[in-house]
Design an enzyme around this catalytic site. Structure first.
Site, PDB file in Angstrom:
ATOM      1  N   GLY A 190       0.825  -1.208   0.000  1.00  0.00           N
ATOM      2  CA  GLY A 190       0.000   0.000   0.000  1.00  0.00           C
ATOM      3  C   GLY A 190       0.859   1.258   0.000  1.00  0.00           C
ATOM      4  N   ARG A 213      -5.199   0.588  11.974  1.00  0.00           N
ATOM      5  CA  ARG A 213      -4.621   1.064  13.238  1.00  0.00           C
ATOM      6  C   ARG A 213      -4.521   2.595  13.294  1.00  0.00           C
ATOM      7  NH1 ARG A 213      -1.333  -2.807  11.317  1.00  0.00           N
ATOM      8  NH2 ARG A 213      -1.394  -4.862  12.261  1.00  0.00           N
ATOM      9  N   LYS A 268      -3.581 -10.266  -3.585  1.00  0.00           N
ATOM     10  CA  LYS A 268      -3.366 -11.520  -4.309  1.00  0.00           C
ATOM     11  C   LYS A 268      -3.732 -12.691  -3.393  1.00  0.00           C
ATOM     12  CE  LYS A 268       0.276  -9.422  -7.112  1.00  0.00           C
ATOM     13  NZ  LYS A 268       1.671  -9.349  -7.509  1.00  0.00           N
ATOM     14  N   GLY A 276       1.210  -7.714 -10.997  1.00  0.00           N
ATOM     15  CA  GLY A 276       2.408  -7.822 -11.831  1.00  0.00           C
ATOM     16  C   GLY A 276       3.619  -8.185 -10.998  1.00  0.00           C
ATOM     17  N   LYS A 307       0.696 -17.861  -8.598  1.00  0.00           N
ATOM     18  CA  LYS A 307       2.163 -17.942  -8.598  1.00  0.00           C
ATOM     19  C   LYS A 307       2.743 -18.015  -7.187  1.00  0.00           C
ATOM     20  CE  LYS A 307       3.107 -14.077  -6.823  1.00  0.00           C
ATOM     21  NZ  LYS A 307       2.844 -12.849  -6.484  1.00  0.00           N
ATOM     22  N   ASP A 367       5.233 -12.197 -13.019  1.00  0.00           N
ATOM     23  CA  ASP A 367       5.137 -12.249 -11.560  1.00  0.00           C
ATOM     24  C   ASP A 367       5.729 -13.555 -11.026  1.00  0.00           C
ATOM     25  OD1 ASP A 367       4.526 -11.369  -9.050  1.00  0.00           O
ATOM     26  OD2 ASP A 367       2.361 -11.404  -9.296  1.00  0.00           O
ATOM     27  N   ARG A 422       7.927 -13.108   0.207  1.00  0.00           N
ATOM     28  CA  ARG A 422       7.596 -13.804   1.464  1.00  0.00           C
ATOM     29  C   ARG A 422       7.274 -15.274   1.214  1.00  0.00           C
ATOM     30  NH1 ARG A 422       5.217  -8.446   2.646  1.00  0.00           N
ATOM     31  NH2 ARG A 422       3.403  -9.033   1.436  1.00  0.00           N
TER      32      ARG A 422
END
Length: 308
Positions: free
Chosen positions: A16, A36, A83, A111, A166, A219, A230
């Protein structure tokens, strides 16, 4: 700047924040909302023309219901940059948004976009897809720059599925590197992973060529080859002997591939789609097999032609 837009970004995580930087650098009025933060959704959304959601999959429904309770301008364009797949319904984020706001254009942004690289101002490209092409073009103008190239597409579902599916293959790629299986093995895994993504994507209604574009193959290459991913990190660290609980305790942000694998297994069983890589990733995440066993299972599958 002429034609400056009022853009609200929902979600103050790395993704973001990267998107907020792109839009504000282009001279648009940008507000970022975080669960938050001190401001309410209603306060942040005053005068909004584009609402861009970069929340994690598990936060999508809460944000959608929060927005539904507000009176929004019918002109607002919604952009989803999440995603994942909804564990309850197996829907994609854009399907959830479209069901909630049937009269608004929904744009999917996806992407090869590792947020850390975008924040470092390194060059990148992405795809914005919508059935309302003028909405995709508006978003394209808001985010495009000489560092960030934005393409439009009309295959909303295909673009969205590329970014979602992916993540599962990226976990497997991390395992491959963690076990030090070499370049040949990794190339084979990623190529067969793309075949699996295409098979699922076509079955669900995406277009084949989309999966060979930036939001699919692009991607996939980024996420399967970068320690910044990650999902890749989850696979890599599992291969190095860590438990999933340990990995998740230290992971910053969400590895959407974990939830996606579960949802994908459920849906491909119902629809009888062959997903051998997803299946082994699922068994690995469930603790049913070791990383090495999972990859050996893939190597021991029946021999067959490359294309049917």
């Amino acid at each position: 700047m002429t034609n400056s837009k009022s853009v609200v970004i929902l979600g103050a995580g790395a993704w973001g924040s990267a998107l907020a930087t792109l839009a504000s650098t282009n001279g648009h009025k940008v507000h970022v909302w975080s669960r938050r933060g001190s401001k309410t959704l209603a306060e942040v959304l005053e005068g909004a023309e584009i609402i861009l959601s970069a929340v994690s999959m598990k936060g999508v429904r809460d944000v959608v219901s929060g927005l539904k309770s507000l009176s929004l301008s019918p002109e607002i364009i919604f952009v989803t940059a999440t995603k994942g797949l909804d564990p309850q319904t197996t829907c994609t984020p854009s399907q959830i948004w479209q069901e909630a706001f049937p009269h608004h254009p929904i744009v999917v942004l996806s992407g090869p976009n590792l947020s850390a690289e975008i924040q470092q101002k390194l060059p990148a490209a992405t795809v914005v897809a919508s059935s309302v092409i003028s909405a995709a073009e508006d978003v394209q103008l808001v985010l495009s720059s000489h560092r960030f190239r934005v393409y439009t597409n009309t295959d909303t579902l295909g673009v969205e599925l590329g970014g979602t599916l992916k993540n599962v293959i990226a976990i497997a790629a991390g395992v491959c590197d963690g076990l030090q299986l070499g370049t040949n093995a990794k190339a084979a895994l990623v190529t067969r992973g793309l075949t699996e993504m295409v098979r699922i994507g076509l079955h669900w209604g995406g277009k084949q060529e989309t999966f060979y574009g930036l939001s699919g193959l692009g991607d996939l290459l980024a996420t399967c080859n970068s320690p910044l991913s990650r999902n890749y990190q989850v696979g890599y660290q599992l291969a190095c002997g860590k438990t999933l609980t340990e990995i998740l305790a230290h992971l910053q942000g969400t590895a959407e591939g974990i939830n996606t694998t579960k949802v994908l297994m459920q849906r491909s069983k119902q629809q009888n789609i062959s997903t051998p890589i997803t299946e082994q990733v699922y068994r690995l995440l469930q603790g049913e097999v070791t990383p090495r066993q999972a990859l050996e299972e893939l190597m021991l599958r029946d021999i067959k032609p490359e294309y049917h």
